[in-house]
Scaffold this motif. Structure first.
Motif, mmCIF file in Angstrom:
data_model
loop_
_atom_site.group_PDB
_atom_site.id
_atom_site.type_symbol
_atom_site.label_atom_id
_atom_site.label_comp_id
_atom_site.label_asym_id
_atom_site.label_seq_id
_atom_site.Cartn_x
_atom_site.Cartn_y
_atom_site.Cartn_z
ATOM 1 N N TRP B 68 0.855 -1.192 0.000
ATOM 2 C CA TRP B 68 0.000 0.000 0.000
ATOM 3 C C TRP B 68 0.888 1.238 0.000
ATOM 4 O O TRP B 68 0.721 2.142 -0.784
ATOM 5 C CB TRP B 68 -0.889 -0.058 1.232
ATOM 6 C CG TRP B 68 -1.942 0.972 1.320
ATOM 7 C CD1 TRP B 68 -3.018 1.119 0.492
ATOM 8 C CD2 TRP B 68 -2.049 2.005 2.298
ATOM 9 N NE1 TRP B 68 -3.781 2.165 0.915
ATOM 10 C CE2 TRP B 68 -3.220 2.736 2.026
ATOM 11 C CE3 TRP B 68 -1.282 2.372 3.407
ATOM 12 C CZ2 TRP B 68 -3.637 3.815 2.798
ATOM 13 C CZ3 TRP B 68 -1.699 3.451 4.180
ATOM 14 C CH2 TRP B 68 -2.859 4.162 3.873
ATOM 15 N N PHE B 76 3.588 -0.952 4.553
ATOM 16 C CA PHE B 76 2.176 -1.124 4.849
ATOM 17 C C PHE B 76 1.598 -1.918 3.692
ATOM 18 O O PHE B 76 1.585 -1.441 2.574
ATOM 19 C CB PHE B 76 1.477 0.222 4.974
ATOM 20 C CG PHE B 76 1.938 1.041 6.148
ATOM 21 C CD1 PHE B 76 3.133 1.736 6.093
ATOM 22 C CD2 PHE B 76 1.177 1.109 7.293
ATOM 23 C CE1 PHE B 76 3.565 2.491 7.169
ATOM 24 C CE2 PHE B 76 1.603 1.861 8.379
ATOM 25 C CZ PHE B 76 2.796 2.553 8.319
ATOM 26 N N MET B 138 -3.369 -2.730 9.701
ATOM 27 C CA MET B 138 -3.882 -1.641 8.887
ATOM 28 C C MET B 138 -5.075 -2.094 8.051
ATOM 29 O O MET B 138 -6.105 -1.431 8.002
ATOM 30 C CB MET B 138 -2.784 -1.108 7.972
ATOM 31 C CG MET B 138 -3.263 0.091 7.185
ATOM 32 S SD MET B 138 -2.258 0.400 5.742
ATOM 33 C CE MET B 138 -2.757 -0.925 4.673
ATOM 34 N N PHE B 141 -8.077 -2.461 10.022
ATOM 35 C CA PHE B 141 -8.740 -1.172 10.240
ATOM 36 C C PHE B 141 -9.511 -0.735 8.999
ATOM 37 O O PHE B 141 -10.600 -0.176 9.095
ATOM 38 C CB PHE B 141 -7.701 -0.117 10.629
ATOM 39 C CG PHE B 141 -8.302 1.163 11.124
ATOM 40 C CD1 PHE B 141 -8.904 1.234 12.362
ATOM 41 C CD2 PHE B 141 -8.281 2.300 10.337
ATOM 42 C CE1 PHE B 141 -9.474 2.419 12.815
ATOM 43 C CE2 PHE B 141 -8.840 3.488 10.782
ATOM 44 C CZ PHE B 141 -9.433 3.545 12.022
ATOM 45 N N PHE B 142 -8.939 -0.985 7.830
ATOM 46 C CA PHE B 142 -9.635 -0.700 6.566
ATOM 47 C C PHE B 142 -10.977 -1.412 6.536
ATOM 48 O O PHE B 142 -12.015 -0.810 6.289
ATOM 49 C CB PHE B 142 -8.795 -1.217 5.384
ATOM 50 C CG PHE B 142 -8.034 -0.156 4.677
ATOM 51 C CD1 PHE B 142 -6.998 0.490 5.309
ATOM 52 C CD2 PHE B 142 -8.351 0.194 3.384
ATOM 53 C CE1 PHE B 142 -6.283 1.472 4.647
ATOM 54 C CE2 PHE B 142 -7.642 1.180 2.722
ATOM 55 C CZ PHE B 142 -6.603 1.813 3.351
ATOM 56 N N GLU B 145 -13.484 -0.065 9.147
ATOM 57 C CA GLU B 145 -14.167 1.169 8.799
ATOM 58 C C GLU B 145 -15.065 0.967 7.578
ATOM 59 O O GLU B 145 -16.097 1.611 7.460
ATOM 60 C CB GLU B 145 -13.138 2.253 8.494
ATOM 61 C CG GLU B 145 -12.388 2.704 9.715
ATOM 62 C CD GLU B 145 -12.941 4.007 10.257
ATOM 63 O OE1 GLU B 145 -12.821 5.031 9.585
ATOM 64 O OE2 GLU B 145 -13.509 3.989 11.348
ATOM 65 N N ILE B 183 -7.455 3.066 16.646
ATOM 66 C CA ILE B 183 -6.334 3.645 15.912
ATOM 67 C C ILE B 183 -5.186 3.949 16.867
ATOM 68 O O ILE B 183 -4.008 3.812 16.506
ATOM 69 C CB ILE B 183 -6.772 4.892 15.107
ATOM 70 C CG1 ILE B 183 -5.802 5.114 13.944
ATOM 71 C CG2 ILE B 183 -6.862 6.128 15.976
ATOM 72 C CD1 ILE B 183 -6.260 6.119 12.939
ATOM 73 N N ILE B 186 -3.367 0.783 17.279
ATOM 74 C CA ILE B 186 -2.509 0.501 16.129
ATOM 75 C C ILE B 186 -1.233 1.329 16.233
ATOM 76 O O ILE B 186 -0.125 0.846 15.971
ATOM 77 C CB ILE B 186 -3.263 0.797 14.822
ATOM 78 C CG1 ILE B 186 -4.438 -0.171 14.676
ATOM 79 C CG2 ILE B 186 -2.338 0.686 13.626
ATOM 80 C CD1 ILE B 186 -5.303 0.105 13.474
ATOM 81 N N ALA B 187 -1.393 2.592 16.638
ATOM 82 C CA ALA B 187 -0.221 3.452 16.785
ATOM 83 C C ALA B 187 0.729 2.894 17.845
ATOM 84 O O ALA B 187 1.954 2.906 17.666
ATOM 85 C CB ALA B 187 -0.662 4.872 17.148
ATOM 86 N N LEU B 190 2.569 -0.039 16.390
ATOM 87 C CA LEU B 190 3.629 0.365 15.466
ATOM 88 C C LEU B 190 4.828 0.911 16.224
ATOM 89 O O LEU B 190 5.974 0.623 15.888
ATOM 90 C CB LEU B 190 3.109 1.431 14.491
ATOM 91 C CG LEU B 190 4.133 1.799 13.430
ATOM 92 C CD1 LEU B 190 4.189 0.737 12.354
ATOM 93 C CD2 LEU B 190 3.847 3.150 12.823
ATOM 94 N N LEU B 196 3.247 -3.694 11.479
ATOM 95 C CA LEU B 196 1.828 -3.886 11.716
ATOM 96 C C LEU B 196 1.400 -5.271 11.271
ATOM 97 O O LEU B 196 0.225 -5.583 11.218
ATOM 98 C CB LEU B 196 1.012 -2.812 10.977
ATOM 99 C CG LEU B 196 1.127 -1.391 11.544
ATOM 100 C CD1 LEU B 196 0.266 -0.425 10.747
ATOM 101 C CD2 LEU B 196 0.712 -1.355 13.011
#
Lengths: 505, 650
Positions: B68, B76, B138, B141-142, B145, B183, B186-187, B190, B196
């Motif tokens: 990505w 990512f 990641m 999370f995609f 959402e 989020i 996730i931070a 990382l 991730l």
């Protein structure tokens, strides 16, 4: 062959000369011709920027497509152009947005159409010039010159309170830039050069750096705009015609943040580090405070304008929290992501805010109102438009898969390395950004048809469909595959971090 | 196999894009065919993957599809992790989705947004599959959402209804509160793991288990606890755990097929799946597990109670979903992840069945959803009746049906657990059994038995739903009956999940149950003699007595305990609090900042104030410019004198 051409000069002067040419067709009956010429010029300019991308060498931080000529030898002022991985994408964004703006004003602007288009074309060249100037006086001249067309656009084609808005806009930004000029002249007296790259390399003491940093801060903060010097923006947006709002939000705001990376960080690294707390606090105020203000706006353009300020807060946050990351972790790991996230946010915000203002423009052209209360149930009569609007609203709310997510995600990830609470406050945008954007969508797009005017609405025509469609593709493409954009930036950003980490004291 | 995995996700996406962009051109039947074929392909491929992974023991697949982006040297990626857990989820998602797609043909028959609806549910299927197949945070999370987005679009599908567009905004914002925690998690991952990717993180987790971080200066928190709780906040949003549960009942504004697919079987279970997926992290933090356990227990008990007083057929089932999600969460809290997933699977079948059967009733009743206006539907709709009965019995844990096995396993697991909070959780889940049985059969009896309370016009049109509606019901009834008996042994005791789920030996309550486990019949016999079964029967009997024999009793209780009733009716005050404190408070603060901060202080005082003072000063200074030559000459001489005296002075 293309590489031998002075590409940057071409993309600067083509729209400027084209814009002057358009002025020759300023009679009302010549408007169709003026439009065609303006479109041709803007498209040609955009096509000319493409070799900047395809011919770009991603492996170096050195300036590329450099042009150099003496301009005012007495003061060692030069016509010095060049781009790196930070400025090149912005130039493409500028040329791209101008094409859309020309199309967006096609049949909407009837009053003095040629002058309107001419102003945008000239501004196109001037803005590209700002992003490619490597001589600070050249930068300054273009920076100020750019205000004139925008001043005219708001002042002539603007809304009812346009005079108040233009004067506020002009005084605010002009006042800011004067401080920058003083700083530039000071550095010239010390080093004998107005070259930006020379300034980046010149030694400066701490007091000097702080004063220079503050002078730059005033100039750039007004432009971004950062809290508390942001109040000109909502007024300017509300009064500006759609095209003016698009350029203002998509490009002109980026001038301020561009200034921070081009001037403040590399020229005054120690002052930046010293005052990073100030920048972080101001950025977080922009993200959180402005989001609340956006929530209660009754005017759609004002709401989007405040949303812009809030989103630009992420850019300044990304730039200046790098010192906090280093202080907290003792490693440069994470600094790159912060800066790159901020840079991606600049590009993405160009697409999304442009698209949002165009959406409001589409509705305004039909209803002649920007008040949320005058709308309701637009989806019933404009289903295609509603789909676009919801898509851009989601992008504005930072939905993954759209470009709006990428920059915010990177900045939040990096912010955690600086401090939990910075990340915490920045991440509130997930909630507030969605709240103000989707609440507006709920009241404007969804619901029963609110009144006869909404009932009479016609869905987007082909021209509008094209503009919104192109932006939708851009928003999704950048959201689904940001890698190409980031690859362009890596070398430049790495070099910037080196510069920033290298104390001048 | 990579092509198979890609096909699983891309087939529904293709269907969604075609139905969405070219809905007009391909027409209604074109839209349902292309999406149904897409999801059917996905389902067939999922069956193949399931067989491959579960039965043939194929190696775990963990590969990137594309990069990505790269930033800071960290890649990512979008990629797939196909292990036993993924295989189970694939099967659940694609099967329920396929049934719902077919059912929709009947349910949405007359809706003008027919193509749009098929586009959305196919898009949902794609998003949900990306979520469960992800191999990194990641992409998780995609997907997370993206299902939220489609849920938003579908709750507000009938966008003219004020209640629907209120509900979808609420759902999105409440979910965003969860995502806010997510989020940050996730931070944190990382920052400490520099990756991730699940595998990297899980491999490194034990070594980092001792790390602490300071959120409030001076207070050290275990890193794993912070990550675990932040991640779980995300799960609380999506899986509607107290206090982020408020959106789910309102989401019933959406059409019934999506209530079955999204708000019962799949999306709301994403949080359960996620915690199970993160078991290597959660096993390192008992604090987070206890937190999960208590939240789950509160949800299981208190949300079930709200089901008792609902009169909207869908809302009864919605509160039942909340309560059952609480059961799954409780299972996660006691490290019985496999039992949580097991209940997820059986619940997906019987709850989708219940919702679709309710939808069948709603069609017959001409979109009347109030159970007080139903009654005696048994003789008009026999297939729906029997399916609803199977679903309800499965839900209350009637021995032999699927829900019995999964729910009993959870209750037993909680009973065996030593983790702080397990005592309270045991009490909650056992009492919950009575409540579940009571509200389920209250609804069942009110709808299908007793007096026919609908108006004459509706009664004269009552008939069984068409076959596109009843067939999916029958297809879902099969796993509602059998899935429990079939899966209990492999899933809970024979290690079907392999390395996909990690449990520390000292937390492994399922292993303790396994020692006592002696086959399905033994489990049933044991279950029939245990208190939960008796409570379930008591609940059923009470419901029968109250609503078939003595309908006057509930009314009497309602009068006698009106305060309790009020509290329940108002959802314990959650909605009122959120509306006034969060929504109202934000608007108030916004107005304050806008009117006072921006307008009065910055603009009024500083900006326009400066302009005014410039105007004022110049209006005074203007008098100096008199235009008389002798005034100017005088000023010059004074100035000159001053300069000279300065120069002399120095």
């Amino acid at each position: 062959m293309l590489a031998d051409l002075p590409l940057l000069s071409l993309v600067i002067w083509t729209p400027i000369i084209g814009g002057l040419l358009v002025l020759f067709f300023s009679k009302d009956e010549q408007a169709p011709l003026a439009r065609v010429i303006a479109l041709a010029v803007s498209v040609l300019t955009f096509l000319l920027t493409i070799p900047l991308w395809t011919g770009f060498d991603k492996s170096t931080y050195q300036m590329q497509f450099v042009e150099y000529a003496s301009w005012i030898p007495a003061f060692n002022i030069n016509y010095h152009l060049g781009v790196d991985g930070i400025s090149m994408p912005l130039i493409l964004l500028t040329a791209f947005s101008t094409v859309l703006v020309v199309i967006a004003g096609w049949e909407v602007i009837k009053y003095k159409a040629a002058q309107y288009l001419s102003a945008f074309l000239i501004m196109d060249g001037l803005m590209i010039g700002v992003f490619s100037a490597l001589d600070s006086i050249l930068f300054y001249v273009l920076w100020e010159a750019m205000l004139i067309p925008m001043f005219l656009i708001i002042g002539i084609w603007g809304g009812e309170r346009r005079v108040y808005a233009t004067i506020k806009f002009f005084l605010y930004t002009f006042l800011g830039s004067v401080f920058m000029l003083v700083a530039l002249i000071y550095m010239y007296t010390q080093s004998g050069s107005f070259g930006i790259l020379d300034m980046q390399n010149m030694p400066l003491g701490m007091t000097e750096q702080i004063l220079i940093f503050l002078a730059f801060l005033i100039a750039f903060a007004v432009k971004v705009p950062m809290w508390p010097v942001h109040t000109w923006l909502p007024d300017a947006h509300v009064e500006a015609p759609t095209g003016g709002s698009v350029i203002l939000a998509a490009i002109m705001l980026k001038m301020g943040t561009y200034g921070f990376v081009r001037f403040s960080l590399p020229i005054t690294p120690d002052a930046s580090q010293q005052l990073d707390w100030l920048m972080i606090v101001l950025s977080l105020i922009a993200v959180v405070y402005i989001a609340f203000v956006a929530l209660v706006q009754k005017d759609m353009k004002k709401l989007i304008a405040y949303s812009s300020i809030s989103h630009m807060g992420f850019v300044t946050l990304g730039f200046f929290m790098i010192f906090a990351i280093y202080a907290n972790t003792g490693s440069t790991q994470g600094m790159g992501m912060a800066i790159e996230g901020a840079l991606v946010q600049m590009i993405s915000h160009g697409f999304i805010s442009g698209a949002m203002f165009l959406c409001v423009g589409v509705m305004y052209d039909r209803m002649h109102s920007r008040q949320i209360a005058d709308y309701g149930g637009v989806a019933n009569t404009m289903p295609i438009f509603a789909s676009f609007m919801v898509l851009f609203a989601m992008a504005n709310a930072g939905l993954p898969g759209t470009s709006g997510f990428v920059g915010e995600f990177m900045v939040i990830l990096a912010a955690f390395k600086a401090n939990f609470w910075i990340a915490f406050l920045a991440a509130t945008t997930l909630i507030f950004g969605a709240a103000y954007t989707l609440w507006m969508v709920k009241r404007v797009i969804f619901g029963e048809v609110a009144n006869d005017k909404v009932a009479a609405l016609k869905d987007v025509n082909r021209r509008e469909f094209f503009i919104l469609g192109v932006l939708a593709v851009a928003v999704l493409a950048l959201g689904l595959w940001p890698a190409p954009l980031l690859d362009v930036m890596h070398a430049t950003v790495d070099h910037l971090i080196e510069q920033v980490m290298h104390s001048k004291l | 196999m990579e092509n198979v995995y890609l096909t699983i996700v891309l087939a529904p996406l293709f269907g969604a894009i075609v139905a969405g962009l070219f809905g007009k051109q391909i027409g209604r039947s074109g839209a349902h065919w292309i999406t149904i074929i897409g999801v059917a392909i996905s389902f067939v491929m999922s069956v193949i993957v399931f067989k491959d992974v579960i039965f043939d023991g194929a190696a775990v697949y963990n590969q990137a599809v594309y990069t990505w982006m790269v930033s800071d040297g960290i890649r990512f990626e979008v990629g797939f992790l196909i292990d036993q857990l993924t295989a189970v989820m694939l099967l659940v998602v694609t099967f329920v989705s396929l049934m719902v797609h077919i059912y929709t043909i009947g349910y949405m028959k007359d809706d003008p947004g027919y193509q749009r609806f098929f586009c959305y549910i196919s898009l949902f299927t794609f998003s949900m599959l990306m979520l469960v197949m992800s191999n990194n945070f990641m992409q998780l999370f995609f997907g997370w959402e993206a299902v939220g987005l489609v849920s938003y679009l579908l709750i507000g599908f009938w966008y003219k209804r004020e209640t629907a567009i209120y509900a979808n905004l609420k759902a999105f914002l409440v979910n965003r509160v969860g995502d806010f925690g997510f989020i940050l998690a996730i931070a944190a991952v990382l920052m400490y793991f520099n990756s991730l990717d699940y595998q990297d993180v899980f491999d490194a987790a034990p070594a980092l288990a001792g790390l602490t971080m300071e959120i409030i200066p001076g207070v050290e928190w275990s890193l794993m606890t912070v990550i675990g709780i932040l991640l779980f906040i995300g799960a609380m949003g999506k899986s509607a755990q107290v206090p982020l549960h408020v959106w789910l009942p309102d989401s019933m504004e959406g059409p019934t097929p999506i209530s079955a697919l999204i708000h019962a079987a799949t999306m709301v279970t994403a949080g359960i799946f996620m915690v199970a997926r993160m078991s290597p992290i959660y096993e390192l933090t008992e604090t987070a597990l206890s937190f999960i356990l208590i939240i789950g227990a509160i949800t299981a008990l208190f949300m079930g109670m709200l089901g008792i007083i609902q009169n909207d057929i869908k809302r009864v089932i919605a509160y039942s979903t909340l309560s059952q999600l609480g059961y799954m969460t409780v299972a996660l809290g006691v490290s019985a992840y496999a039992a949580g997933i097991f209940h997820l699977l059986t619940h997906a079948a019987f709850k989708a069945l219940l919702f679709l059967a309710a939808g069948s009733v709603i069609i017959a009743m001409h979109h009347e959803q109030d159970i007080r206006k139903m009654g005696g539907l048994k003789k008009y709709m026999p297939i729906t009746y029997w399916c609803m009965l199977i679903g309800s019995l499965a839900l209350i844990g009637f021995p032999g049906l699927s829900g019995f096995f999964s729910k009993d396993a959870i209750i037993e697991a909680v009973h065996a657990s030593q983790i702080p909070g397990a005592g309270f959780a045991y009490f909650a889940v056992v009492l919950g059994v009575f409540i579940t049985a009571f509200y389920s059969f209250r609804m069942f009896f009110l709808v299908f038995h007793g007096q026919e309370r609908m108006d004459e016009h509706t009664r004269s049109h009552l008939h069984e739903s068409p076959r596109v509606v009843t067939w999916p019901l029958l297809a879902l009834a099969v796993p509602s009956v059998l899935a429990g008996a079939y899966f209990i042994e492999p899933m809970l005791f024979a290690g079907m999940f392999g390395d996909a789920i990690y449990v520390k030996p000292e937390h492994d309550v399922l292993a303790q149950l396994g020692e006592r486990y002696n086959g399905i019949w033994g489990f049933i016999v044991h279950g029939v003699m245990a208190p939960p079964f008796l409570l379930a029967m008591a609940g059923l009997a009470t419901a029968a007595f109250f609503y078939l024999k003595r309908p006057d009793i509930p009314a009497m209780i309602k009068d006698r305990f009106s305060l309790v009733y009020k509290v329940l009716e108002n959802n314990y005050g959650f909605d009122a609090f959120n509306d006034s404190f969060f929504a109202g408070g934000s608007r108030k603060l916004g107005r304050l900042l806008s009117n006072v901060g921006d307008a009065k202080l910055i603009d009024g005082l500083i900006v326009n104030g400066t302009a005014k003072s410039v105007g004022w000063i110049s209006s005074k200074i203007r008098f100096v410019q008199t235009g008389y030559l002798y005034h100017y000459a005088f000023a010059m001489i004074v100035g000159l004198l001053a300069l000279i005296s300065l120069a002399v002075g120095f």
